[in-house]
Design a protein around this motif. Sequence first.
Motif, PDB file in Angstrom:
ATOM      1  N   LEU A  48      28.362   4.488  -4.342  1.00  0.00           N
ATOM      2  CA  LEU A  48      27.431   4.263  -5.450  1.00  0.00           C
ATOM      3  C   LEU A  48      26.934   5.575  -6.051  1.00  0.00           C
ATOM      4  O   LEU A  48      26.682   5.649  -7.259  1.00  0.00           O
ATOM      5  CB  LEU A  48      26.266   3.385  -4.994  1.00  0.00           C
ATOM      6  CG  LEU A  48      26.652   1.940  -4.666  1.00  0.00           C
ATOM      7  CD1 LEU A  48      25.444   1.162  -4.155  1.00  0.00           C
ATOM      8  CD2 LEU A  48      27.293   1.240  -5.851  1.00  0.00           C
ATOM      9  N   ILE A  49      26.821   6.618  -5.247  1.00  0.00           N
ATOM     10  CA  ILE A  49      26.474   7.943  -5.783  1.00  0.00           C
ATOM     11  C   ILE A  49      27.580   8.406  -6.727  1.00  0.00           C
ATOM     12  O   ILE A  49      27.306   8.882  -7.834  1.00  0.00           O
ATOM     13  CB  ILE A  49      26.250   8.961  -4.647  1.00  0.00           C
ATOM     14  CG1 ILE A  49      24.958   8.645  -3.895  1.00  0.00           C
ATOM     15  CG2 ILE A  49      26.230  10.392  -5.191  1.00  0.00           C
ATOM     16  CD1 ILE A  49      24.815   9.366  -2.563  1.00  0.00           C
ATOM     17  N   VAL A  50      28.827   8.259  -6.300  1.00  0.00           N
ATOM     18  CA  VAL A  50      29.956   8.650  -7.162  1.00  0.00           C
ATOM     19  C   VAL A  50      29.945   7.824  -8.444  1.00  0.00           C
ATOM     20  O   VAL A  50      30.106   8.358  -9.545  1.00  0.00           O
ATOM     21  CB  VAL A  50      31.296   8.520  -6.404  1.00  0.00           C
ATOM     22  CG1 VAL A  50      32.479   8.687  -7.342  1.00  0.00           C
ATOM     23  CG2 VAL A  50      31.366   9.549  -5.271  1.00  0.00           C
ATOM     24  N   ARG A  51      29.732   6.510  -8.311  1.00  0.00           N
ATOM     25  CA  ARG A  51      29.649   5.640  -9.499  1.00  0.00           C
ATOM     26  C   ARG A  51      28.580   6.138 -10.454  1.00  0.00           C
ATOM     27  O   ARG A  51      28.807   6.283 -11.657  1.00  0.00           O
ATOM     28  CB  ARG A  51      29.347   4.208  -9.077  1.00  0.00           C
ATOM     29  CG  ARG A  51      29.186   3.248 -10.264  1.00  0.00           C
ATOM     30  CD  ARG A  51      28.290   2.081  -9.971  1.00  0.00           C
ATOM     31  NE  ARG A  51      26.933   2.497  -9.632  1.00  0.00           N
ATOM     32  CZ  ARG A  51      26.008   1.682  -9.171  1.00  0.00           C
ATOM     33  NH1 ARG A  51      26.293   0.408  -8.954  1.00  0.00           N
ATOM     34  NH2 ARG A  51      24.794   2.118  -8.895  1.00  0.00           N
ATOM     35  N   ASP A  52      27.379   6.423  -9.919  1.00  0.00           N
ATOM     36  CA  ASP A  52      26.289   6.881 -10.774  1.00  0.00           C
ATOM     37  C   ASP A  52      26.588   8.246 -11.389  1.00  0.00           C
ATOM     38  O   ASP A  52      26.201   8.511 -12.530  1.00  0.00           O
ATOM     39  CB  ASP A  52      24.978   6.918  -9.994  1.00  0.00           C
ATOM     40  CG  ASP A  52      24.362   5.538  -9.834  1.00  0.00           C
ATOM     41  OD1 ASP A  52      24.984   4.535 -10.266  1.00  0.00           O
ATOM     42  OD2 ASP A  52      23.245   5.457  -9.263  1.00  0.00           O
ATOM     43  N   ALA A  53      27.272   9.108 -10.658  1.00  0.00           N
ATOM     44  CA  ALA A  53      27.647  10.409 -11.215  1.00  0.00           C
ATOM     45  C   ALA A  53      28.568  10.221 -12.420  1.00  0.00           C
ATOM     46  O   ALA A  53      28.442  10.937 -13.418  1.00  0.00           O
ATOM     47  CB  ALA A  53      28.310  11.274 -10.147  1.00  0.00           C
ATOM     48  N   PHE A  54      29.480   9.244 -12.353  1.00  0.00           N
ATOM     49  CA  PHE A  54      30.316   8.941 -13.519  1.00  0.00           C
ATOM     50  C   PHE A  54      29.478   8.449 -14.691  1.00  0.00           C
ATOM     51  O   PHE A  54      29.834   8.645 -15.841  1.00  0.00           O
ATOM     52  CB  PHE A  54      31.401   7.910 -13.181  1.00  0.00           C
ATOM     53  CG  PHE A  54      32.600   8.492 -12.513  1.00  0.00           C
ATOM     54  CD1 PHE A  54      33.413   9.413 -13.163  1.00  0.00           C
ATOM     55  CD2 PHE A  54      32.937   8.128 -11.218  1.00  0.00           C
ATOM     56  CE1 PHE A  54      34.527   9.963 -12.543  1.00  0.00           C
ATOM     57  CE2 PHE A  54      34.047   8.663 -10.588  1.00  0.00           C
ATOM     58  CZ  PHE A  54      34.839   9.584 -11.256  1.00  0.00           C
ATOM     59  N   ASP A  55      28.354   7.806 -14.381  1.00  0.00           N
ATOM     60  CA  ASP A  55      27.461   7.305 -15.433  1.00  0.00           C
ATOM     61  C   ASP A  55      26.486   8.369 -15.930  1.00  0.00           C
ATOM     62  O   ASP A  55      25.608   8.073 -16.729  1.00  0.00           O
ATOM     63  CB  ASP A  55      26.686   6.085 -14.926  1.00  0.00           C
ATOM     64  CG  ASP A  55      27.583   4.865 -14.759  1.00  0.00           C
ATOM     65  OD1 ASP A  55      28.689   4.841 -15.336  1.00  0.00           O
ATOM     66  OD2 ASP A  55      27.174   3.936 -14.038  1.00  0.00           O
ATOM     67  N   GLY A  56      26.613   9.605 -15.434  1.00  0.00           N
ATOM     68  CA  GLY A  56      25.804  10.707 -15.946  1.00  0.00           C
ATOM     69  C   GLY A  56      24.589  11.071 -15.120  1.00  0.00           C
ATOM     70  O   GLY A  56      23.820  11.956 -15.505  1.00  0.00           O
ATOM     71  N   VAL A  57      24.377  10.411 -13.991  1.00  0.00           N
ATOM     72  CA  VAL A  57      23.247  10.772 -13.133  1.00  0.00           C
ATOM     73  C   VAL A  57      23.567  12.101 -12.461  1.00  0.00           C
ATOM     74  O   VAL A  57      24.684  12.295 -11.976  1.00  0.00           O
ATOM     75  CB  VAL A  57      22.970   9.665 -12.085  1.00  0.00           C
ATOM     76  CG1 VAL A  57      21.842  10.073 -11.150  1.00  0.00           C
ATOM     77  CG2 VAL A  57      22.660   8.341 -12.787  1.00  0.00           C
ATOM     78  N   ARG A  58      22.587  13.008 -12.440  1.00  0.00           N
ATOM     79  CA  ARG A  58      22.842  14.340 -11.891  1.00  0.00           C
ATOM     80  C   ARG A  58      21.755  14.831 -10.934  1.00  0.00           C
ATOM     81  O   ARG A  58      22.007  15.693 -10.124  1.00  0.00           O
ATOM     82  CB  ARG A  58      22.979  15.367 -13.022  1.00  0.00           C
ATOM     83  CG  ARG A  58      24.194  15.129 -13.889  1.00  0.00           C
ATOM     84  CD  ARG A  58      24.223  16.153 -15.020  1.00  0.00           C
ATOM     85  NE  ARG A  58      25.328  15.917 -15.912  1.00  0.00           N
ATOM     86  CZ  ARG A  58      26.533  16.461 -15.787  1.00  0.00           C
ATOM     87  NH1 ARG A  58      26.778  17.272 -14.790  1.00  0.00           N
ATOM     88  NH2 ARG A  58      27.486  16.196 -16.652  1.00  0.00           N
ATOM     89  N   ARG A  59      20.565  14.313 -11.044  1.00  0.00           N
ATOM     90  CA  ARG A  59      19.448  14.838 -10.254  1.00  0.00           C
ATOM     91  C   ARG A  59      19.115  13.938  -9.071  1.00  0.00           C
ATOM     92  O   ARG A  59      19.218  12.717  -9.159  1.00  0.00           O
ATOM     93  CB  ARG A  59      18.214  15.001 -11.127  1.00  0.00           C
ATOM     94  CG  ARG A  59      18.413  16.106 -12.132  1.00  0.00           C
ATOM     95  CD  ARG A  59      17.137  16.480 -12.781  1.00  0.00           C
ATOM     96  NE  ARG A  59      17.384  17.564 -13.726  1.00  0.00           N
ATOM     97  CZ  ARG A  59      16.473  18.052 -14.524  1.00  0.00           C
ATOM     98  NH1 ARG A  59      15.243  17.558 -14.509  1.00  0.00           N
ATOM     99  NH2 ARG A  59      16.770  19.027 -15.337  1.00  0.00           N
ATOM    100  N   PHE A  60      18.687  14.580  -7.998  1.00  0.00           N
ATOM    101  CA  PHE A  60      18.342  13.883  -6.767  1.00  0.00           C
ATOM    102  C   PHE A  60      17.398  12.717  -7.039  1.00  0.00           C
ATOM    103  O   PHE A  60      17.636  11.588  -6.615  1.00  0.00           O
ATOM    104  CB  PHE A  60      17.705  14.866  -5.776  1.00  0.00           C
ATOM    105  CG  PHE A  60      17.433  14.266  -4.429  1.00  0.00           C
ATOM    106  CD1 PHE A  60      18.337  14.433  -3.395  1.00  0.00           C
ATOM    107  CD2 PHE A  60      16.267  13.540  -4.184  1.00  0.00           C
ATOM    108  CE1 PHE A  60      18.094  13.884  -2.139  1.00  0.00           C
ATOM    109  CE2 PHE A  60      16.015  12.991  -2.933  1.00  0.00           C
ATOM    110  CZ  PHE A  60      16.939  13.163  -1.912  1.00  0.00           C
ATOM    111  N   GLY A  61      16.314  12.985  -7.736  1.00  0.00           N
ATOM    112  CA  GLY A  61      15.319  11.951  -8.007  1.00  0.00           C
ATOM    113  C   GLY A  61      15.879  10.787  -8.803  1.00  0.00           C
ATOM    114  O   GLY A  61      15.471   9.638  -8.609  1.00  0.00           O
TER     115      GLY A  61
END
Length: 149
Positions: free
Chosen positions: A28-41
Amino acid sequence: MAKPHIDPAPTCPVARTVDLIGDRWSLLIVRDAFDGVRRFGDFQSGLGVARSVLTHRLKGLVEAGILEVRPASDGTSYQEYVLTAKGESLFPVVVALRQWAEQHMFEPHEAHSQLVDTATGQPLGLMRPIDAHGQLIAPEQTRVIKKTL
């Protein structure tokens, strides 16, 4: 009860991949990274994951070369987690999992998200295995050959 033996270097590529990204949070972290999420928070609030679990998973993904840590793109003192080329090559895996779930995990009229092409707004075509000539290939047309040194 004794713990099962886990091969530290399985020869199966699927097993190695599952060992690395097969748990819920890493994928899910990888999925969110594809969606542009970049920061820990942002990972933490979007996923609802415990801080300690997120810290552990991000560290593992960085050590594996799937994510890299960079200074924040907005010039603040924050860090950002960005997909590397190795991480970006997981895109077909994430798309295949998404498409499988769209077909099998939702009722016919149940709402769900859908991945679309930004240029056309149309859903992506199904991810399908193809042979060396670009033809669709079925599971019964394949076999695993174990390589030896």
